[in-house]
Write an enzyme that holds these catalytic residues in place. Structure first.
Site, PDB file in Angstrom:
ATOM      1  N   SER A  69      39.396  42.752  39.299  1.00 33.63           N
ATOM      2  CA  SER A  69      38.070  42.473  38.745  1.00 33.63           C
ATOM      3  C   SER A  69      37.275  43.761  38.729  1.00 33.63           C
ATOM      4  O   SER A  69      37.747  44.805  39.181  1.00 33.63           O
ATOM      5  CB  SER A  69      37.357  41.417  39.587  1.00 33.63           C
ATOM      6  OG  SER A  69      37.037  41.971  40.836  1.00 33.63           O
ATOM      7  N   LYS A  70      36.073  43.656  38.218  1.00 38.29           N
ATOM      8  CA  LYS A  70      35.242  44.848  38.027  1.00 38.29           C
ATOM      9  C   LYS A  70      35.041  45.646  39.305  1.00 38.29           C
ATOM     10  O   LYS A  70      34.970  46.863  39.281  1.00 38.29           O
ATOM     11  CB  LYS A  70      33.879  44.430  37.465  1.00 38.29           C
ATOM     12  CG  LYS A  70      33.748  44.917  36.034  1.00 38.29           C
ATOM     13  CD  LYS A  70      32.333  44.951  35.554  1.00 38.29           C
ATOM     14  CE  LYS A  70      32.004  46.164  34.737  1.00 38.29           C
ATOM     15  NZ  LYS A  70      32.935  46.773  33.894  1.00 38.29           N
TER      16      LYS A  70
END
Ligand code: GLU
Length: 470
Positions: free
Chosen positions: A238-239
């Site tokens: 994820s980010k």
């Protein structure tokens, strides 16, 4: 064997992320390794979530990675009439049927099945009613009542699902729009797709899609589902693990071939080899070597690969890319002042040490500014630009001024003579020179650096530090 056709079919609901890019690359390599074609289809049927900006972002990223489509790009939304035509054919052939059960009714059926400990699904109320089109009606597929759907997944191996487990899924919604699974099957068939490689979040769709192929009497492609990419903490990437968008890697100074090489090795291997040219990837790729367990994203490895590619890259090409970075950083106007010839000459000195283009831009800065704007590291100045060394630099500057030629060789021999004449050690002069002309204590070789800077810049810098000791 007939021609191999693969495709990448992103939904334009956001940028192209690392996982999507890897799926695209594997599909591309599968086709190319077998002399086939790779196609691109934009699955823009989710009108609320799809945007033209996202489509453009995906196209830009595919172009950056040089994963071009071998045919016209297909836009799924534009094919709705064809999707509906197939649905009508399925109804006419008795493979699908209209259903008028309301959402509440279907929910109740599911609830009842759940209460009885059965698989919650539509109970087939309208299956044999031969209803025609009408307000609020959906079209459902007639899933066989027994038997199973089995396929040999190119990555996961054999998979089988009993038909009993599957619903009479909706092919056309009550608003007349075809559903996702139906559209994917019709498009893959019409595009002649023979091999579908996609993320394993789609593995449950595959038996359902095979039912549609069977109902139409179409050849079923081969399917392969690639496991996802995890962050270093083994959680879904994820980010927070860093950038997710492929184009952010461009901004961070990665070369597309390094990203491609990195993504190819993320879940695929060929012996111990780490560095692959595009040609080698195409030659070596085989789905047999695709791993069936999630891969972990390792930014250090990507950096290492990028450094290798930067080292080998053609300086002319790098100069253009470093100029892009400089433009992003200081704006067009200021970037226009950069002497690109100096940059071009400096790059081979900097390439062996830079991990990214951003680092390369940073490392080239001292070459590109005028003497008066050079920034000096304070500690370096304090340590090496003493009044004693500064007076030495004044004498040294006079020698440089008198050189008949400002070449590396002449600089080296003149410098050697200079220190020998004074009984100095090379270090005693080298660091003061380095700090004076670069502003820092680490730089490429002194004579190469002075040569690239040229006589007047070198002298201007040696002159500028004359005031430092005062
Ligand atoms: N559009 C789907 C997605 O972006 C991919 C569908 C497919 O590859 O079959 O996840």
């Amino acid at each position: 064997m007939s021609e191999i056709v693969t495709r990448f079919a992103p939904s334009p609901t956001g940028y192209l992320h690392i996982g999507g890019a890897r799926t695209a690359l594997f599909s591309y390599l599968l086709a190319k390794s077998l002399g086939g074609r790779f196609l691109l289809r934009i699955e823009d049927t989710d009108l609320e979530r799809s945007t033209p900006e996202a489509t453009q972002a995906i196209l830009d990223a595919m172009q950056w990675l040089e994963l071009g489509s071998d045919g016209e790009i297909v836009y799924q939304q534009a094919r709705a009439a064809r999707h509906n035509e197939v649905i009508d054919q399925l109804v006419a052939a008795g493979q699908a049927y209209y259903c008028e059960c309301s959402k509440e009714q279907v929910d109740a059926m599911r609830e009842k099945a759940r209460a009885e400990g059965k698989k919650p699904k539509y109970d087939g109320t309208c299956r044999e009613r031969n209803l025609g089109p009408g307000e609020g009606r959906v079209v459902r597929i007639k899933t066989p009542l027994d038997g199973s759907v089995a396929f040999k997944d190119m990555v996961k191996g054999p998979i089988a699902v009993a038909c009993e487990e599957m619903d009479d899924m909706i092919l056309r919604r009550s608003d007349g729009s075809p559903t996702y699974n139906l559209a994917v099957v019709v498009d893959d068939h019409d595009m002649g797709v023979t091999h579908v490689l996609r993320g394993d979040d789609h593995v449950n769709n595959t038996p359902r899609q095979i039912l549609i192929y069977r109902a139409m009497g179409w050849d079923v492609p081969q399917f392969g589902h690639v496991p996802m990419i995890l962050g270093p903490d083994k959680k879904k990437l994820s980010k927070r693990h860093g950038a997710l968008s492929v184009m952010e890697y461009e901004k961070m100074g990665y070369l597309p071939e390094a990203v491609v090489n990195y993504l190819a090795r993320l879940g695929w291997s060929h012996g111990d080899q780490e560095i692959f040219s595009r040609k080698e990837l195409v030659e070596c790729f085989s789905v047999d070597n695709l791993g069936n367990s999630p891969s972990v994203f390792d930014v250090q490895k990507l950096e290492w690969l990028n450094a290798q590619y930067i080292m080998q890259a053609d300086p002319d090409r790098l100069a253009g890319l470093v100029m892009d970075v400089i433009r992003w950083e200081v704006g067009e106007e200021e970037a226009a002042n950069v002497d690109q010839a100096v940059l071009r000459k400096a790059l081979p000195l900097l390439q062996p040490r830079a991990k990214t283009l951003v680092e390369l831009a940073e490392a080239s800065r001292f070459f590109l500014v005028d003497a008066g704007f050079l920034q000096y590291d304070e500690n370096a100045v304090q340590k090496f630009l003493t009044s004693e060394s500064i007076s030495l630099l004044t004498e040294y500057a006079a020698i440089l001024r008198g050189l008949d030629e400002f070449s590396e060789e002449k600089l080296e021999s003149a410098t050697k003579k200079f220190i020998e004449d004074r009984g100095l050690k090379f270090k005693a002069l080298a660091q003061p020179i380095r700090v004076a002309i670069t502003g820092r204590t680490a730089s490429p070789g002194l004579f190469e650096t002075m040569h690239v800077l040229g006589r007047s810049q070198t002298l201007a810098r040696l002159e500028r530090v004359q005031d430092f000791g005062l």
